[in-house]
Design an enzyme around this catalytic site. Structure first.
Site, PDB file in Angstrom:
ATOM      1  N   ARG A   7       0.835  -1.209   0.000  1.00  0.00           N
ATOM      2  CA  ARG A   7       0.000   0.000   0.000  1.00  0.00           C
ATOM      3  C   ARG A   7       0.870   1.260   0.000  1.00  0.00           C
ATOM      4  O   ARG A   7       0.486   2.289  -0.559  1.00  0.00           O
ATOM      5  CB  ARG A   7      -0.933   0.000   1.224  1.00  0.00           C
ATOM      6  CG  ARG A   7      -1.891  -1.172   1.271  1.00  0.00           C
ATOM      7  CD  ARG A   7      -2.753  -1.259  -0.001  1.00  0.00           C
ATOM      8  NE  ARG A   7      -3.734  -2.314   0.088  1.00  0.00           N
ATOM      9  CZ  ARG A   7      -3.542  -3.576  -0.298  1.00  0.00           C
ATOM     10  NH1 ARG A   7      -2.367  -3.936  -0.804  1.00  0.00           N
ATOM     11  NH2 ARG A   7      -4.505  -4.473  -0.197  1.00  0.00           N
ATOM     12  N   ASP A  55      17.892   6.786  24.484  1.00  0.00           N
ATOM     13  CA  ASP A  55      17.112   7.460  25.524  1.00  0.00           C
ATOM     14  C   ASP A  55      17.762   7.157  26.871  1.00  0.00           C
ATOM     15  O   ASP A  55      18.293   6.068  27.088  1.00  0.00           O
ATOM     16  CB  ASP A  55      15.659   6.985  25.527  1.00  0.00           C
ATOM     17  CG  ASP A  55      14.767   7.852  26.404  1.00  0.00           C
ATOM     18  OD1 ASP A  55      14.040   8.686  25.856  1.00  0.00           O
ATOM     19  OD2 ASP A  55      14.813   7.696  27.643  1.00  0.00           O
ATOM     20  N   CYS A 169      20.460  29.479  14.611  1.00  0.00           N
ATOM     21  CA  CYS A 169      19.994  30.723  13.986  1.00  0.00           C
ATOM     22  C   CYS A 169      18.662  31.178  14.562  1.00  0.00           C
ATOM     23  O   CYS A 169      18.409  32.375  14.731  1.00  0.00           O
ATOM     24  CB  CYS A 169      19.822  30.533  12.482  1.00  0.00           C
ATOM     25  SG  CYS A 169      21.303  30.188  11.530  1.00  0.00           S
ATOM     26  N   CYS A 181       6.025  19.588  30.005  1.00  0.00           N
ATOM     27  CA  CYS A 181       4.938  18.650  30.283  1.00  0.00           C
ATOM     28  C   CYS A 181       4.741  18.461  31.778  1.00  0.00           C
ATOM     29  O   CYS A 181       3.700  17.986  32.227  1.00  0.00           O
ATOM     30  CB  CYS A 181       5.196  17.320  29.591  1.00  0.00           C
ATOM     31  SG  CYS A 181       6.806  16.601  29.935  1.00  0.00           S
TER      32      CYS A 181
END
Length: 337
Positions: A7, A55, A169, A181
């Site tokens: 697909r 992580d 920048c 959060c």
């Protein structure tokens, strides 16, 4: 082949040729939280050749509300996020090589992590790591797809291709990180929106389509969104992306040794130098003075002086129950002697 990507191949901008390119890509994801787990699952399902996830944290009950790869059992087992992520992703697509590192991203390892990667997906929760990876990506000559979420607000931007400004920048232009959060919460739909924009740009880059370099922001709760052309904001003398780039955030002088983690009252302490902790012997030595001790090959977790402590093999320590760095250091010193 069983046609699992058929697909996606039928989607004309990708096609069979694009799918082959996706299958040859090696993507680095920095962070395995909300954005990281969403992006990782999309990329693994899409057939990306190799995925490396980094992580520094272990799973917590508050993660389950929005971090889609994880289960209650993962939290009860106190697994590092990347360990649980790799396990789950292997069940989603066993054909994909997933590499997982429980580690903090620092000046010492950033360039090594970037080496050999096709691109980087940003899923971290702090500006210091983003600036570090901004410089590492620019130095390596690969793109860095930035993403950030808090409350119902999200932001995306693609860095490191052509004459477009880098994160350095834009530092004075981006909204200040006054909310996290931990203070403002976060809802899961904004995570999916931001991750979807990031991964779409990843696909475009891999198959050779034009990447959207505009800065995009979304507030799902308010129904607001904005798309900004920031090309004119590139600084000709930027220390990170100009012709005379010095990559200042790869300098040890800019390394943060302590961090207050997003999502709960937790301080991370990164001890100087490269060290590997012998977890078994340390666990036995502190057993008499701690409670609820849990030890596995990845970490030691325990309760001490009203704090939950997690110590990783690489010497990093998480002190839960405080945002005070000095207090966290004091607790660590008492525990480790």
């Amino acid at each position: 082949m069983n046609g699992r990507y058929s697909r996606q191949e039928l989607f004309e901008p990708i096609g069979e040729a694009g799918q082959k390119k996706i299958g040859q890509a090696h993507v680095l994801i920095i962070g395995a939280g909300a954005l990281g787990s969403a992006s990782a699952e999309m990329l693994v399902r899409s057939g990306v050749g190799k995925l490396t996830i980094v992580d520094r944290d272990i799973l917590d009950w508050t993660n389950l509300q929005r971090q889609q790869l994880y289960t209650e059992q993962d939290v009860m087992d106190k697994l590092p996020k990347v360990v649980a992520a790799k396990r789950r992703l292997g069940k989603v697509n066993s054909l994909i090589e997933v590499e997982a590192f429980t580690a903090d991203v620092t000046v010492e390892n950033a360039e090594e992590l970037v080496k050999g990667k096709t691109l980087i997906v940003d899923a971290t929760d702090n500006i210091e790591t983003r600036l570090l990876m901004n410089d590492a990506a620019l130095k390596a000559g690969i793109p860095f797809f930035m993403g950030a979420v808090v409350a119902s607000y999200g932001l995306t931007y693609a860095i490191g291709m052509g004459e477009h400004p880098c994160l350095h920048c834009l530092l004075d232009t981006l909204p200040p990180q006054t909310l996290t959060c931990d203070t403002a919460g976060v809802i899961s739909p904004i995570v999916q929106v931001v991750a979807s924009h990031q991964v779409t740009n990843v696909f475009k880059y891999i198959v050779g389509e034009k990447v959207d370099h505009r800065l995009k922001s979304f507030d799902l709760w308010k129904g607001d969104q904005a798309t900004i052309d920031v090309t004119s904001l590139r600084r000709r003398n930027c220390p990170s992306c100009s012709e005379r780039a010095e990559y200042p955030f790869l300098s040890r002088e800019n390394q943060t040794k302590t961090a207050v983690l997003c999502g709960r009252d937790t301080v991370q302490l990164t001890f100087p130098g490269k060290r590997i902790v012998e977890l078994r012997s340390l666990g036995e030595s502190i057993r008499p003075i701690v409670s609820n001790l849990i030890s596995n090959i990845h970490l030691i977790a325990c309760e001490y002086e009203g704090h939950r402590i997690v110590l990783f093999r690489d010497g990093r320590m998480l002190v839960h129950g405080t945002k005070n760095v000095d207090q966290a250091k004091s607790v660590a010193a008492q525990l480790l002697g």
